[in-house]
Design an enzyme around this catalytic site. Structure first.
Site, PDB file in Angstrom:
ATOM      1  CB  CYS A 298      33.186 -50.213  13.145  1.00  0.00           C
ATOM      2  SG  CYS A 298      32.548 -51.282  14.402  1.00  0.00           S
TER       3      CYS A 298
ATOM      4  CG  HIS B 179      33.715 -51.776   9.211  1.00  0.00           C
ATOM      5  ND1 HIS B 179      34.753 -52.708  10.210  1.00  0.00           N
ATOM      6  CD2 HIS B 179      32.692 -52.084   9.912  1.00  0.00           C
ATOM      7  CE1 HIS B 179      33.964 -53.076  11.178  1.00  0.00           C
ATOM      8  NE2 HIS B 179      32.597 -52.606  11.020  1.00  0.00           N
TER       9      HIS B 179
ATOM     10  CG  ASN C 117      32.537 -55.872  13.010  1.00  0.00           C
ATOM     11  OD1 ASN C 117      33.279 -55.216  13.203  1.00  0.00           O
ATOM     12  ND2 ASN C 117      31.058 -55.374  12.830  1.00  0.00           N
TER      13      ASN C 117
HETATM   14  O1  UT7 Z   1      30.462 -52.630  12.759  1.00  0.00           O
HETATM   15  C1  UT7 Z   1      29.510 -51.746  12.990  1.00  0.00           C
HETATM   16  C2  UT7 Z   1      28.671 -51.777  11.833  1.00  0.00           C
HETATM   17  N1  UT7 Z   1      27.919 -53.065  12.245  1.00  0.00           N
HETATM   18  C3  UT7 Z   1      27.052 -53.659  11.075  1.00  0.00           C
HETATM   19  O2  UT7 Z   1      27.307 -53.114  10.086  1.00  0.00           O
HETATM   20  C4  UT7 Z   1      26.056 -54.581  11.501  1.00  0.00           C
HETATM   21  C5  UT7 Z   1      24.914 -54.223  10.430  1.00  0.00           C
HETATM   22  N2  UT7 Z   1      23.512 -55.208  10.866  1.00  0.00           N
HETATM   23  C6  UT7 Z   1      23.861 -56.538  10.362  1.00  0.00           C
HETATM   24  O3  UT7 Z   1      24.748 -56.866   9.809  1.00  0.00           O
HETATM   25  C7  UT7 Z   1      22.513 -57.300  10.148  1.00  0.00           C
HETATM   26  O4  UT7 Z   1      21.261 -56.400  10.690  1.00  0.00           O
HETATM   27  C8  UT7 Z   1      22.597 -58.488  11.305  1.00  0.00           C
HETATM   28  C9  UT7 Z   1      23.674 -59.651  10.633  1.00  0.00           C
HETATM   29  C10 UT7 Z   1      23.110 -58.037  12.800  1.00  0.00           C
HETATM   30  C11 UT7 Z   1      21.288 -59.241  11.514  1.00  0.00           C
HETATM   31  O5  UT7 Z   1      20.760 -59.686  10.103  1.00  0.00           O
HETATM   32  P1  UT7 Z   1      19.392 -59.181   9.795  1.00  0.00           P
HETATM   33  O6  UT7 Z   1      19.130 -59.910   8.280  1.00  0.00           O
HETATM   34  O7  UT7 Z   1      19.158 -57.765   9.601  1.00  0.00           O
HETATM   35  O8  UT7 Z   1      18.424 -59.962  10.540  1.00  0.00           O
HETATM   36  P2  UT7 Z   1      17.229 -59.625  11.655  1.00  0.00           P
HETATM   37  O9  UT7 Z   1      18.024 -58.826  12.786  1.00  0.00           O
HETATM   38  O10 UT7 Z   1      16.334 -58.795  11.081  1.00  0.00           O
HETATM   39  O11 UT7 Z   1      16.796 -60.908  12.198  1.00  0.00           O
HETATM   40  C12 UT7 Z   1      15.879 -61.746  11.429  1.00  0.00           C
HETATM   41  C13 UT7 Z   1      15.841 -62.998  12.186  1.00  0.00           C
HETATM   42  C14 UT7 Z   1      14.940 -62.848  13.635  1.00  0.00           C
HETATM   43  O12 UT7 Z   1      13.790 -63.545  13.761  1.00  0.00           O
HETATM   44  P3  UT7 Z   1      12.495 -63.377  13.492  1.00  0.00           P
HETATM   45  O13 UT7 Z   1      12.094 -62.000  14.386  1.00  0.00           O
HETATM   46  O14 UT7 Z   1      12.295 -63.077  12.004  1.00  0.00           O
HETATM   47  O15 UT7 Z   1      11.880 -64.506  13.819  1.00  0.00           O
HETATM   48  C15 UT7 Z   1      16.103 -62.827  14.590  1.00  0.00           C
HETATM   49  O16 UT7 Z   1      15.536 -63.201  15.955  1.00  0.00           O
HETATM   50  O17 UT7 Z   1      16.965 -63.849  12.523  1.00  0.00           O
HETATM   51  C16 UT7 Z   1      16.729 -64.133  13.856  1.00  0.00           C
HETATM   52  N3  UT7 Z   1      18.120 -63.855  14.566  1.00  0.00           N
HETATM   53  C17 UT7 Z   1      19.048 -65.028  14.553  1.00  0.00           C
HETATM   54  N4  UT7 Z   1      18.628 -66.518  14.381  1.00  0.00           N
HETATM   55  C18 UT7 Z   1      19.672 -67.274  14.577  1.00  0.00           C
HETATM   56  C19 UT7 Z   1      19.144 -62.894  14.959  1.00  0.00           C
HETATM   57  N5  UT7 Z   1      20.115 -63.499  15.352  1.00  0.00           N
HETATM   58  C20 UT7 Z   1      20.380 -64.685  15.023  1.00  0.00           C
HETATM   59  C21 UT7 Z   1      21.161 -65.895  15.308  1.00  0.00           C
HETATM   60  N6  UT7 Z   1      20.859 -67.176  14.868  1.00  0.00           N
HETATM   61  N7  UT7 Z   1      22.311 -65.423  15.614  1.00  0.00           N
END
Ligand code: UT7
Length: 325
Positions: free
Chosen positions: A119, A252, A282
């Protein structure tokens, strides 16, 4: 007299197939993968993305974006003396996607190569092109970010497949007496390579290992917020500028919350941040030039303004470019 590299035209391409969150939620539900529009919008700011049809490659999107950029710059393909394509989804293992774009544009003879920094790829490519222009050998470069990330998504993994989209963006970068690119700043730290990777490889006619994208989202998020502030401050210092000189931040486009965090740290209002993640998702190396082209064509970003472009991604890689448009 110093030579500077200046962007003289921008272009972009999006495949026509557009999926809203509702479309994707319905598609994933057929395979028992649960997600929702609310979760995607709240956690990422993404509302829709574009996916390329079968048979459409990064080079197709990249060539289309390049044609538009050349037209905007008032240049013809034969004026181009360097092509760099930033991509992590190349058409083939080799040759480079840049040489395929070169052929599609009907150009022959100039150097053409790919840059692989996921990215951060467009920031790396622009930094390399800037150095080559300032060294005096290059007069008119095409710098392209082009991706078909839909090809490497695991549609059983809801933590990644809702985040990415396909597209391309391009700029024409020309040598001139006035800036132009003011400073660049690029970095990598391979010790974090597992947080975002496609671990598979080709061997003996087979794909060995997993050929789909793996990401530890929260780990990437945490790393991203820190390094984006660091590189912004570094590039401003190199150019002898401050946050107050920034007219537009074009980061980005991965997650609106990362962009809001960066803007807050740089004391920039969100009115000064170009946001397209809601419409494109993204698009990895394509996201910054896509956002730039959309902002230019919408009349949002104007000639003479100071832009801070920033990228972060797999590798781990990060960097920024400060420029006067
Ligand atoms: O391009 C290169 C750079 N990439 C990035 O910058 C990505 C950086 N990371 C992010 O943008 C975020 O970390 C994400 C959008 C990927 C995830 O968001 P988050 O707020 O960090 O969520 P998390 O991974 O901590 O997940 C929170 C909850 C989890 O459930 P529990 O464990 O709290 O029960 C996940 O299982 O959300 C759940 N979850 C979803 N729920 C519904 C994860 N993905 C989904 C989904 N739909 N698609």
């Amino acid at each position: 007299m110093s030579i500077y590299a200046r962007i003289t035209g921008t272009g972009s391409a999006l495949p026509p197939k557009r999926l809203t969150n509702a479309d994707l939620v319905a598609q994933l539900a057929q395979d028992g993968v649960e997600t929702s529009d609310d979760w995607i919008v709240e956690r990422t700011g993404i509302r829709a993305r574009h996916f390329a049809e079968d048979g459409v490659f990064s080079s197709d999107l990249g060539a289309e974006a390049a044609r538009q950029a050349l037209q905007a710059a008032g240049r013809r393909p034969e004026d181009v003396d360097l092509i760099i394509v930033a991509t992590s989804t190349p058409d083939m293992v080799f040759p480079s996607t840049a040489t395929i774009v070169q052929r599609k544009l009907g150009i022959a003879g100039c150097p053409a190569f790919d840059v692989q920094a996921v990215c951060t790829g467009f920031i790396y490519a622009l930094s390399v092109a800037d150095a080559m222009v300032r060294a005096g050998g290059v007069k008119c470069a095409l710098v392209i970010g082009a991706e078909v990330f839909s090809r490497i998504l695991d549609f059983k993994d809801r933590t990644t497949c809702v985040l990415f989209g396909d597209g391309a963006g391009a700029v024409v970068l020309e040598a001139g007496a006035a800036p132009g690119i003011l400073a660049t700043d690029i970095h990598a730290d391979g010790k974090h390579l597992e947080v975002l990777c496609v671990p598979g490889h080709v061997s003996g006619g087979q794909v060995l290992g997993d050929p789909l994208l793996k990401m530890d989202g929260p780990a990437v998020f945490k790393l991203a917020v820190g390094v984006l502030e660091e590189t912004a401050r570094a590039v401003l210092a190199k150019a002898g500028r401050t946050e107050a000189d920034i007219d537009w931040l074009i980061p980005h486009q991965a997650n609106i919350r990362i962009m809001q965090g960066t803007a807050r740290k740089l004391r920039l209002s969100m009115d000064k941040v170009v946001v397209t993640v809601d419409r494109h998702g993204n698009t990895s190396a394509a996201s910054i030039p896509l956002a730039l082209d959309h902002a230019v064509r919408a009349g949002q970003v104007q000639r003479g303004q100071t832009l801070l472009l920033e990228g972060v991604g797999g590798g781990f890689t990060w960097g920024s470019v400060l420029l006067v448009l």
